[in-house]
Design a protein around this motif. Sequence first.
Motif, PDB file in Angstrom:
ATOM      1  N   SER A   8      25.633   0.758   2.230  1.00  0.00           N
ATOM      2  CA  SER A   8      24.180   0.740   2.106  1.00  0.00           C
ATOM      3  C   SER A   8      23.527   1.772   3.017  1.00  0.00           C
ATOM      4  O   SER A   8      22.629   2.511   2.602  1.00  0.00           O
ATOM      5  N   THR A   9      24.007   1.857   4.243  1.00  0.00           N
ATOM      6  CA  THR A   9      23.483   2.843   5.195  1.00  0.00           C
ATOM      7  C   THR A   9      23.749   4.255   4.700  1.00  0.00           C
ATOM      8  O   THR A   9      22.877   5.123   4.754  1.00  0.00           O
ATOM      9  N   PHE A  10      24.957   4.482   4.197  1.00  0.00           N
ATOM     10  CA  PHE A  10      25.298   5.809   3.675  1.00  0.00           C
ATOM     11  C   PHE A  10      24.404   6.195   2.504  1.00  0.00           C
ATOM     12  O   PHE A  10      23.911   7.325   2.430  1.00  0.00           O
ATOM     13  N   LEU A  11      24.170   5.258   1.593  1.00  0.00           N
ATOM     14  CA  LEU A  11      23.354   5.567   0.412  1.00  0.00           C
ATOM     15  C   LEU A  11      21.909   5.897   0.776  1.00  0.00           C
ATOM     16  O   LEU A  11      21.235   6.609   0.042  1.00  0.00           O
ATOM     17  N   ARG A  12      21.437   5.407   1.901  1.00  0.00           N
ATOM     18  CA  ARG A  12      20.078   5.733   2.344  1.00  0.00           C
ATOM     19  C   ARG A  12      20.019   7.060   3.101  1.00  0.00           C
ATOM     20  O   ARG A  12      18.942   7.604   3.308  1.00  0.00           O
ATOM     21  N   SER A  13      21.181   7.581   3.498  1.00  0.00           N
ATOM     22  CA  SER A  13      21.213   8.845   4.237  1.00  0.00           C
ATOM     23  C   SER A  13      20.951  10.020   3.289  1.00  0.00           C
ATOM     24  O   SER A  13      21.061   9.879   2.070  1.00  0.00           O
ATOM     25  N   PRO A  14      20.603  11.191   3.844  1.00  0.00           N
ATOM     26  CA  PRO A  14      20.375  12.364   2.986  1.00  0.00           C
ATOM     27  C   PRO A  14      21.579  12.713   2.114  1.00  0.00           C
ATOM     28  O   PRO A  14      21.442  13.017   0.929  1.00  0.00           O
ATOM     29  N   ARG A  15      22.778  12.651   2.685  1.00  0.00           N
ATOM     30  CA  ARG A  15      23.986  12.964   1.902  1.00  0.00           C
ATOM     31  C   ARG A  15      24.190  11.934   0.792  1.00  0.00           C
ATOM     32  O   ARG A  15      24.568  12.278  -0.334  1.00  0.00           O
ATOM     33  N   GLY A  16      23.946  10.678   1.105  1.00  0.00           N
ATOM     34  CA  GLY A  16      24.068   9.625   0.099  1.00  0.00           C
ATOM     35  C   GLY A  16      23.072   9.822  -1.028  1.00  0.00           C
ATOM     36  O   GLY A  16      23.403   9.638  -2.202  1.00  0.00           O
ATOM     37  N   GLN A  17      21.857  10.204  -0.686  1.00  0.00           N
ATOM     38  CA  GLN A  17      20.840  10.450  -1.709  1.00  0.00           C
ATOM     39  C   GLN A  17      21.237  11.621  -2.606  1.00  0.00           C
ATOM     40  O   GLN A  17      20.996  11.593  -3.809  1.00  0.00           O
ATOM     41  N   GLN A  18      21.858  12.641  -2.021  1.00  0.00           N
ATOM     42  CA  GLN A  18      22.332  13.776  -2.821  1.00  0.00           C
ATOM     43  C   GLN A  18      23.387  13.318  -3.824  1.00  0.00           C
ATOM     44  O   GLN A  18      23.364  13.725  -4.992  1.00  0.00           O
ATOM     45  N   LEU A  19      24.307  12.481  -3.371  1.00  0.00           N
ATOM     46  CA  LEU A  19      25.361  11.995  -4.265  1.00  0.00           C
ATOM     47  C   LEU A  19      24.796  11.111  -5.369  1.00  0.00           C
ATOM     48  O   LEU A  19      25.233  11.188  -6.514  1.00  0.00           O
ATOM     49  N   VAL A  20      23.828  10.280  -5.037  1.00  0.00           N
ATOM     50  CA  VAL A  20      23.197   9.423  -6.047  1.00  0.00           C
ATOM     51  C   VAL A  20      22.510  10.283  -7.110  1.00  0.00           C
ATOM     52  O   VAL A  20      22.655  10.053  -8.305  1.00  0.00           O
TER      53      VAL A  20
END
Length: 48
Positions: A8-20
Amino acid sequence: MSLVQRISTFLRSPRGQQLVERGRRELAKPENQRKLKQLASRLSSRRR
């Protein structure tokens, strides 16, 4: 920290948002939708 919390923390990070966002773009492509439908069909036929 549990695995779910870390994801969850990763998905909220800038890198996580890029992957999403990249995932959303890939899923919008017709050839990828066709591949997913074929995979789902194969998986559902195995269960019977």
